[in-house]
Structure formats: C-alpha cells, structure tokens
Design a protein around this motif. Sequence first.
Motif, mmCIF file in Angstrom:
data_model
loop_
_atom_site.group_PDB
_atom_site.id
_atom_site.type_symbol
_atom_site.label_atom_id
_atom_site.label_comp_id
_atom_site.label_asym_id
_atom_site.label_seq_id
_atom_site.Cartn_x
_atom_site.Cartn_y
_atom_site.Cartn_z
ATOM 1 N N PHE A 2 -14.260 0.257 -17.251
ATOM 2 C CA PHE A 2 -15.686 0.338 -17.541
ATOM 3 C C PHE A 2 -15.875 0.258 -19.051
ATOM 4 O O PHE A 2 -15.244 1.009 -19.794
ATOM 5 C CB PHE A 2 -16.254 1.692 -17.104
ATOM 6 C CG PHE A 2 -16.380 1.899 -15.631
ATOM 7 C CD1 PHE A 2 -17.637 1.968 -15.049
ATOM 8 C CD2 PHE A 2 -15.264 2.073 -14.831
ATOM 9 C CE1 PHE A 2 -17.769 2.195 -13.686
ATOM 10 C CE2 PHE A 2 -15.390 2.302 -13.471
ATOM 11 C CZ PHE A 2 -16.643 2.350 -12.891
ATOM 12 N N ASP A 3 -16.761 -0.606 -19.511
ATOM 13 C CA ASP A 3 -17.225 -0.572 -20.893
ATOM 14 C C ASP A 3 -18.375 0.427 -20.922
ATOM 15 O O ASP A 3 -19.246 0.401 -20.041
ATOM 16 C CB ASP A 3 -17.723 -1.946 -21.341
ATOM 17 C CG ASP A 3 -16.603 -2.954 -21.504
ATOM 18 O OD1 ASP A 3 -15.425 -2.551 -21.488
ATOM 19 O OD2 ASP A 3 -16.911 -4.152 -21.644
ATOM 20 N N CYS A 4 -18.393 1.305 -21.912
ATOM 21 C CA CYS A 4 -19.421 2.341 -21.946
ATOM 22 C C CYS A 4 -19.578 2.904 -23.353
ATOM 23 O O CYS A 4 -18.795 2.588 -24.240
ATOM 24 C CB CYS A 4 -19.095 3.454 -20.952
ATOM 25 S SG CYS A 4 -17.459 4.177 -21.129
ATOM 26 N N ALA A 5 -20.576 3.751 -23.518
ATOM 27 C CA ALA A 5 -20.822 4.389 -24.812
ATOM 28 C C ALA A 5 -20.077 5.708 -24.937
ATOM 29 O O ALA A 5 -19.596 6.053 -26.007
ATOM 30 C CB ALA A 5 -22.318 4.612 -25.017
ATOM 31 N N PHE A 60 -12.024 3.965 -19.002
ATOM 32 C CA PHE A 60 -13.331 3.883 -19.646
ATOM 33 C C PHE A 60 -13.110 3.671 -21.135
ATOM 34 O O PHE A 60 -12.409 4.451 -21.775
ATOM 35 C CB PHE A 60 -14.113 5.183 -19.387
ATOM 36 C CG PHE A 60 -14.241 5.468 -17.916
ATOM 37 C CD1 PHE A 60 -15.340 5.028 -17.206
ATOM 38 C CD2 PHE A 60 -13.234 6.144 -17.236
ATOM 39 C CE1 PHE A 60 -15.441 5.261 -15.840
ATOM 40 C CE2 PHE A 60 -13.325 6.380 -15.874
ATOM 41 C CZ PHE A 60 -14.435 5.939 -15.174
ATOM 42 N N GLN A 61 -13.698 2.597 -21.674
ATOM 43 C CA GLN A 61 -13.499 2.284 -23.085
ATOM 44 C C GLN A 61 -14.844 2.141 -23.780
ATOM 45 O O GLN A 61 -15.776 1.545 -23.244
ATOM 46 C CB GLN A 61 -12.674 1.017 -23.254
ATOM 47 C CG GLN A 61 -13.304 -0.228 -22.671
ATOM 48 C CD GLN A 61 -12.367 -1.415 -22.735
ATOM 49 O OE1 GLN A 61 -11.216 -1.314 -23.124
ATOM 50 N NE2 GLN A 61 -12.878 -2.580 -22.348
ATOM 51 N N ARG A 62 -14.909 2.722 -24.967
ATOM 52 C CA ARG A 62 -16.141 2.657 -25.745
ATOM 53 C C ARG A 62 -16.306 1.253 -26.308
ATOM 54 O O ARG A 62 -15.368 0.660 -26.838
ATOM 55 C CB ARG A 62 -16.096 3.674 -26.881
ATOM 56 C CG ARG A 62 -17.415 3.755 -27.669
ATOM 57 C CD ARG A 62 -17.401 4.842 -28.715
ATOM 58 N NE ARG A 62 -16.299 4.644 -29.653
ATOM 59 C CZ ARG A 62 -15.591 5.643 -30.176
ATOM 60 N NH1 ARG A 62 -15.849 6.894 -29.871
ATOM 61 N NH2 ARG A 62 -14.612 5.388 -31.017
ATOM 62 N N VAL A 63 -17.517 0.731 -26.158
ATOM 63 C CA VAL A 63 -17.880 -0.558 -26.748
ATOM 64 C C VAL A 63 -19.175 -0.372 -27.539
ATOM 65 O O VAL A 63 -19.971 0.514 -27.217
ATOM 66 C CB VAL A 63 -18.035 -1.671 -25.684
ATOM 67 C CG1 VAL A 63 -16.711 -1.942 -24.985
ATOM 68 C CG2 VAL A 63 -19.114 -1.323 -24.681
ATOM 69 N N PRO A 64 -19.407 -1.194 -28.564
ATOM 70 C CA PRO A 64 -20.591 -0.983 -29.401
ATOM 71 C C PRO A 64 -21.908 -1.398 -28.745
ATOM 72 O O PRO A 64 -22.950 -0.833 -29.035
ATOM 73 C CB PRO A 64 -20.302 -1.834 -30.639
ATOM 74 C CG PRO A 64 -19.336 -2.866 -30.182
ATOM 75 C CD PRO A 64 -18.523 -2.212 -29.086
ATOM 76 N N SER A 71 -24.720 -1.958 -25.700
ATOM 77 C CA SER A 71 -25.138 -1.266 -24.485
ATOM 78 C C SER A 71 -25.272 -2.268 -23.351
ATOM 79 O O SER A 71 -25.288 -3.478 -23.567
ATOM 80 C CB SER A 71 -26.466 -0.542 -24.723
ATOM 81 O OG SER A 71 -27.467 -1.483 -25.044
ATOM 82 N N LYS A 72 -25.378 -1.749 -22.157
ATOM 83 C CA LYS A 72 -25.551 -2.579 -20.971
ATOM 84 C C LYS A 72 -26.900 -3.280 -21.053
ATOM 85 O O LYS A 72 -27.906 -2.669 -21.370
ATOM 86 C CB LYS A 72 -25.469 -1.693 -19.728
ATOM 87 C CG LYS A 72 -25.573 -2.455 -18.443
ATOM 88 C CD LYS A 72 -25.477 -1.469 -17.291
ATOM 89 C CE LYS A 72 -25.703 -2.126 -15.970
ATOM 90 N NZ LYS A 72 -26.846 -2.988 -15.902
ATOM 91 N N VAL A 73 -26.911 -4.588 -20.760
ATOM 92 C CA VAL A 73 -28.140 -5.357 -20.884
ATOM 93 C C VAL A 73 -28.604 -5.912 -19.536
ATOM 94 O O VAL A 73 -29.778 -5.888 -19.224
ATOM 95 C CB VAL A 73 -27.956 -6.517 -21.895
ATOM 96 C CG1 VAL A 73 -29.214 -7.345 -21.999
ATOM 97 C CG2 VAL A 73 -27.559 -5.979 -23.249
ATOM 98 N N VAL A 74 -27.693 -6.427 -18.743
ATOM 99 C CA VAL A 74 -28.061 -7.071 -17.476
ATOM 100 C C VAL A 74 -27.284 -6.447 -16.326
ATOM 101 O O VAL A 74 -26.427 -5.590 -16.524
ATOM 102 C CB VAL A 74 -27.788 -8.592 -17.524
ATOM 103 C CG1 VAL A 74 -28.657 -9.264 -18.573
ATOM 104 C CG2 VAL A 74 -26.326 -8.878 -17.797
ATOM 105 N N LYS A 75 -27.569 -6.919 -15.131
ATOM 106 C CA LYS A 75 -26.906 -6.432 -13.925
ATOM 107 C C LYS A 75 -25.394 -6.626 -14.016
ATOM 108 O O LYS A 75 -24.920 -7.616 -14.544
ATOM 109 C CB LYS A 75 -27.450 -7.198 -12.710
ATOM 110 C CG LYS A 75 -26.929 -6.707 -11.391
ATOM 111 C CD LYS A 75 -27.526 -7.530 -10.258
ATOM 112 C CE LYS A 75 -27.141 -7.024 -8.898
ATOM 113 N NZ LYS A 75 -25.749 -6.786 -8.666
#
Length: 143
Positions: A10-13, A70-74, A76-80
Amino acid sequence: MSIKQFQVTFDCAEPERVARFWCEVLGYVVPSPPEGFATWADYDNSLPPEQRGASFSCSDPTGVGPRLYFQRVPESKVVKNRVHLCVRAGTGLVGDERLATLQAECDRLIALGAAHERTLYADEENESCIVMRDVEGNEFCLD
C-alpha cells in the motif's frame, strides 16, 4: 517455477496507522521488532529523521495470507484504486443472512475508522457486497 507467495503493498501517508487498521480488519499481527530493539518505536527512532515512519508491515499469524507492506509516499490518493482487497466476510451466505453479516462487519470496521461507500444489493447474477474505504481512503469490499 510458479510463485506461491506474494506481498500486497500500500502507498500511504501514515504507514503504521494504515497497517494497524488492517491488522484489526484481518486479524493480522505486527512482526517482532528487529533484533536489538525492544519496540518498533525504538527501532524507528534509530533511523535517520527522513526514514522514520517510512514503512510498516503486518502478516497473517497463520502464515496463509499474504504479508501486507505499507510505504510512505509524498502524493495523496487521487483516483479509484486499480487493485483492491475483498474481505470475505459473507462467504457461503446468501440473501438476508449474508447482508446482515456484511452489515455487522461494516459497522465494526466503521468503528475502526473505515467509511461506508455504498452497498450493492443482490441481483440475478451477484450476491450483495459493501464497498468501503480504509483510514486513508483506499477502496475495499466486504463480500
């Protein structure tokens, strides 16, 4: 050779927050911290500041289900989501019994921070399922 094991990433904050949510959803556990550290917080504090809180994982205590990472990415989620998890809460159930079971699980997950997106009711081809979002807005289904 065919691959028998895989990991879902999962990409997440906030990796730890999202991982702990999924632990509660699936009955997964957080692995022990690396050798030499009493807690994950101790390990995290040993890292350079830019790496602190950058990742977290959890796994099925039975060893059957995939590891979740789960990995932090800069961004945010934009689409489905193009891929989502289906939480099999109503397997083998049909009709009102299935819907009641899914709704009870939906209520439990809302208390953990999930959000109800929509309920898809049974028709001639498909049984009911509930579309939800996790604590960072990633879609998943209760089916």
